[in-house]
Design a protein around this motif. Structure first.
Motif, PDB file in Angstrom:
ATOM      1  N   HIS A 278      -4.265   3.167  -1.886  1.00  0.00           N
ATOM      2  CA  HIS A 278      -4.319   1.936  -1.178  1.00  0.00           C
ATOM      3  C   HIS A 278      -4.004   0.675  -2.574  1.00  0.00           C
ATOM      4  O   HIS A 278      -3.972  -0.326  -2.033  1.00  0.00           O
TER       5      HIS A 278
ATOM      6  N   MET B   5       0.859  -1.217   0.063  1.00  0.00           N
ATOM      7  CA  MET B   5      -0.151   0.035  -0.099  1.00  0.00           C
ATOM      8  C   MET B   5       0.792   1.382  -0.092  1.00  0.00           C
ATOM      9  O   MET B   5       1.542   1.425   0.978  1.00  0.00           O
TER      10      MET B   5
ATOM     11  N   THR C 193      -6.741   1.073   9.343  1.00  0.00           N
ATOM     12  CA  THR C 193      -6.036  -0.056   9.380  1.00  0.00           C
ATOM     13  C   THR C 193      -4.568   0.446   8.972  1.00  0.00           C
ATOM     14  O   THR C 193      -3.264   0.166   9.468  1.00  0.00           O
ATOM     15  N   HIS C 194      -4.359   1.088   7.733  1.00  0.00           N
ATOM     16  CA  HIS C 194      -3.193   1.802   7.127  1.00  0.00           C
ATOM     17  C   HIS C 194      -2.507   2.633   8.101  1.00  0.00           C
ATOM     18  O   HIS C 194      -1.137   2.616   8.309  1.00  0.00           O
TER      19      HIS C 194
ATOM     20  N   ARG D  41     -10.520   0.950   6.573  1.00  0.00           N
ATOM     21  CA  ARG D  41      -9.509   0.748   5.687  1.00  0.00           C
ATOM     22  C   ARG D  41      -8.424   1.784   5.888  1.00  0.00           C
ATOM     23  O   ARG D  41      -7.368   1.546   5.971  1.00  0.00           O
ATOM     24  N   VAL D  42      -8.845   3.154   5.964  1.00  0.00           N
ATOM     25  CA  VAL D  42      -7.735   4.108   6.264  1.00  0.00           C
ATOM     26  C   VAL D  42      -7.076   3.743   7.679  1.00  0.00           C
ATOM     27  O   VAL D  42      -5.978   3.966   7.484  1.00  0.00           O
TER      28      VAL D  42
ATOM     29  N   GLN E 239      -3.794  -8.347   7.917  1.00  0.00           N
ATOM     30  CA  GLN E 239      -4.167  -7.411   7.096  1.00  0.00           C
ATOM     31  C   GLN E 239      -5.831  -7.935   7.103  1.00  0.00           C
ATOM     32  O   GLN E 239      -6.056  -8.888   6.311  1.00  0.00           O
ATOM     33  N   THR E 240      -6.797  -7.189   7.402  1.00  0.00           N
ATOM     34  CA  THR E 240      -8.157  -7.589   7.394  1.00  0.00           C
ATOM     35  C   THR E 240      -9.023  -6.956   6.457  1.00  0.00           C
ATOM     36  O   THR E 240     -10.116  -6.990   5.996  1.00  0.00           O
ATOM     37  N   THR E 241      -8.401  -5.771   5.837  1.00  0.00           N
ATOM     38  CA  THR E 241      -9.178  -5.198   4.697  1.00  0.00           C
ATOM     39  C   THR E 241      -9.350  -6.110   3.518  1.00  0.00           C
ATOM     40  O   THR E 241      -8.606  -7.173   3.380  1.00  0.00           O
ATOM     41  N   PRO E 242     -10.162  -5.599   2.744  1.00  0.00           N
ATOM     42  CA  PRO E 242     -10.539  -6.777   1.417  1.00  0.00           C
ATOM     43  C   PRO E 242      -9.244  -7.160   0.597  1.00  0.00           C
ATOM     44  O   PRO E 242      -9.215  -8.098  -0.034  1.00  0.00           O
TER      45      PRO E 242
END
Lengths: 130, 451
Positions: free
Chosen positions: A59, A55, B230-231, B227-228, A91-94
């Motif tokens: 992203h 990322m 997380t990063h 999402r944000v 990482q749990t994002t898709p």
């Protein structure tokens, strides 16, 4: 001839963390902070291996770059360069679980935080393959 | 980051109101279809009962015909929401059924005494039901139309254009249908009742639709935020820890044992923070994927298990733990979510590795239990185990067994409660067996997806 490694990552601290062990192991290390810089550097530097952050500024920049270098329609000289992708553990994002990662065109993954010993081991394994 | 929540409740509402979605329309059409089966059969049985048991002089043949007609067009309508009918077709069917019902009710009213018919009330009920699927202006127009139909029936019968079908038992005088005052009264109360009711129902339906839309927007905003976050939360920690590892492994030069000790302590604290962030974000993500509006889908267990084992392998290797995966060749498909199943398996495996000392072993076993129609996943380790007293509270949020604290293993106590929440959503089951100091075995089963 020294082996050239290109780190493409927008986080200078992470670049430094990867650069230190690699340089001490005798590799010549280059870095690029954006997708465009990275693409340009691949052609000018002609690295033997690319370390790519999953990322970056956007992203999906890491994924896009991997697709450009190794995906369908990529140049053969790009296809030949192994890519080691840096990802975040858990990482749990898709992103990590998206179906695309099954055919994400990279050669290996390394989890953040980078463990220097693991990094060097992964790099030498990938270089031996080519 | 939550700017989207400050936008108006509905992003761009049609000034005439929110259209029902295809699913909503279909649900309502299904409900009307069920009610119509009852209505059709009701007409037939009540006619028969009134005619033969109560000996009321009815237009039996005409009424029976109406009942049969209702059942017939209802069976046609019941095909509407099957398969791949698109939203447009469904909308047309929704309108079509209104017109057919209106026609059937007009006939029913006519044959049961016109303006004196007790069946008039059905128009009102129908207008209320229609209000759930129509836009406000449509419902209003339909109510006006219904009132017009009733006025039409009353006037044509009064003027003798249409023969008045009297039910003598209802109309003692036999001329009530000609009474202007009576007609005006019935029409007035009928009209106001039907308009008020349909207005109320459409407004409530609109409000519910707006609320649904708003919930959807909130979920979207939350996903973006996650999402944000997380990063943004992980990136600095990842970079910081990567640099720390460099110093600790001597890539930045020599350091004294005291400095080394401090570095170890700092790293441990940062690792703890990382675990906390990971767990909290996993918890949030799992709440998102278990939300009721996220449908379950068929998911293959093996690919996810492979991915998780591959992901955890470096963690096991770092601690010299022998991680093995023992899989049967039968591929099992369960009704779950890709992300959710990943969270469940990831948590169990991560726990096993985390609570197993250097040089131990962790085994994952996957079996398909055909007779029980379930997949079985067992994660066993040779770790520190769980004290018997702590077993009942294992699934409580933020609960951590006592020995995890004395052994200084970073954790938050969110993992297992997340696993349990997800398993509940997927109709799964979990059992844990453990002996302190010997190891832990976690057994999870999930029902197979029906073909």
């Amino acid at each position: 001839m020294t082996i050239k490694i290109l780190i493409i990552d927008d986080d200078p601290d992470l670049v430094l963390a990867a650069r230190m062990p690699l340089e001490q192991a005798g590799y010549e290390v280059f870095s690029a902070g954006t997708l465009e810089e990275g693409l340009a550097a691949v052609d000018t530097i002609k690295p033997n291996l690319i370390i790519l952050d999953v990322m970056m500024d956007t992203h999906t920049a890491g994924f896009q770059l991997a697709q450009k270098l190794h995906g369908a329609g990529a140049k053969p000289e790009h296809q030949a360069i192994p890519i080691l992708m840096v990802t975040a553990v858990h990482q749990t994002t898709p992103l990590r679980f998206s179906p695309d990662d099954d055919y994400l065109p990279v050669d290996a993954f390394i989890d953040k935080p980078i463990d220097p010993k693991t990094l060097l081991a992964q790099v030498s394994t990938l270089l031996q393959k080519t | 980051m939550f700017t989207t929540t400050q936008s108006p409740i509905v992003s761009s509402p049609n000034e005439r109101g929110l259209r029902p979605t295809r699913d909503e329309l279909c649900q309502n059409i299904q409900l009307l279809i069920q009610l119509r089966w009852a209505a059709g059969l009701g007409i037939l049985s009540v006619t028969a009962f009134a005619r033969y048991a109560l000996d009321i002089r009815l237009q039996t043949a005409a009424l029976m015909l109406i009942g049969v007609a209702v059942l017939l067009y209802n069976s046609l309508l019941s095909l509407t929401c099957r398969g791949d009918t698109n939203a447009r077709q469904v909308e047309r069917a929704a309108w079509g059924q209104m017109i057919l019902d209106w026609g059937a009710m007009a006939a029913l009213v006519h044959f049961t005494g016109g303006i004196t018919s007790p069946a008039l009330i059905y128009f009102v009920i129908h207008a209320a039901l229609a209000g759930t699927v129509l836009l406000p202006w449509q419902a209003r127009s339909l109510s006006v139309l219904a009132t017009a139909i009733v006025i039409g029936i009353a006037l044509t019968e009064r003027e003798g254009i249409l023969p008045h079908v009297a039910i003598p038992e209802f109309e003692m005088s036999g001329t009530l249908y000609q009474n202007g005052t009576y007609i005006t009264g019935v029409v007035f109360f009928f009209g106001t009742a039907i308009l008020t009711l349909s207005e109320l129902v459409t407004r409530i339906a609109q409000r519910l639709r707006q609320r649904e839309e708003r919930i959807r927007q909130l979920y979207d905003a939350r996903s973006t935020f996650l999402r944000v976050a997380t990063h943004e939360l992980r990136a600095p920690l990842g970079a910081g820890l990567s640099l720390m590892h460099n110093i600790q492994q001597g890539y930045a030069g020599e350091f004294t044992p005291e400095q080394g000790d401090i570095l170890d302590r700092v790293t441990r604290r940062l690792e703890g923070l990382r675990t906390l962030i990971d767990d909290l974000l996993t918890l949030a993500a799992s709440q998102e994927v278990t939300a009721a509006h996220v449908p379950l889908e068929p998911v293959g267990v093996c690919p996810i298990l492979d991915r998780i084992v591959e992901r955890e392998m470096p963690n096991a290797e770092r601690k010299n733990i022998h991680l093995t995966c023992d899989k049967s060749t039968d591929a099992g498909v369960v009704m779950a979510g890709d992300v959710g199943l990943g969270i469940i398996l990831g948590n169990l495996l991560n726990n096993a590795i985390k609570y197993t000392p250097e040089g131990g072993r962790v085994n994952v076993k996957y079996r398909l239990n055909r007779p029980a129609q379930r997949v079985e996943i067992t994660v066993s380790d040779s770790g520190i185990g769980i004290p018997a007293d702590d077993m009942p509270r294992l699934f409580d949020e933020f609960f951590r067994a006592r020995n995890t604290k004395t052994l200084q293993v970073a954790g938050t106590g969110i993992g297992l409660s997340t696993v349990r929440t997800l398993l509940d959503r997927y109709h799964g089951h979990i059992t844990i067996e453990s002996e302190e100091g010997k190891g832990t075995t976690v057994h999870v089963t999930l029902p197979l997806a029906l073909r």
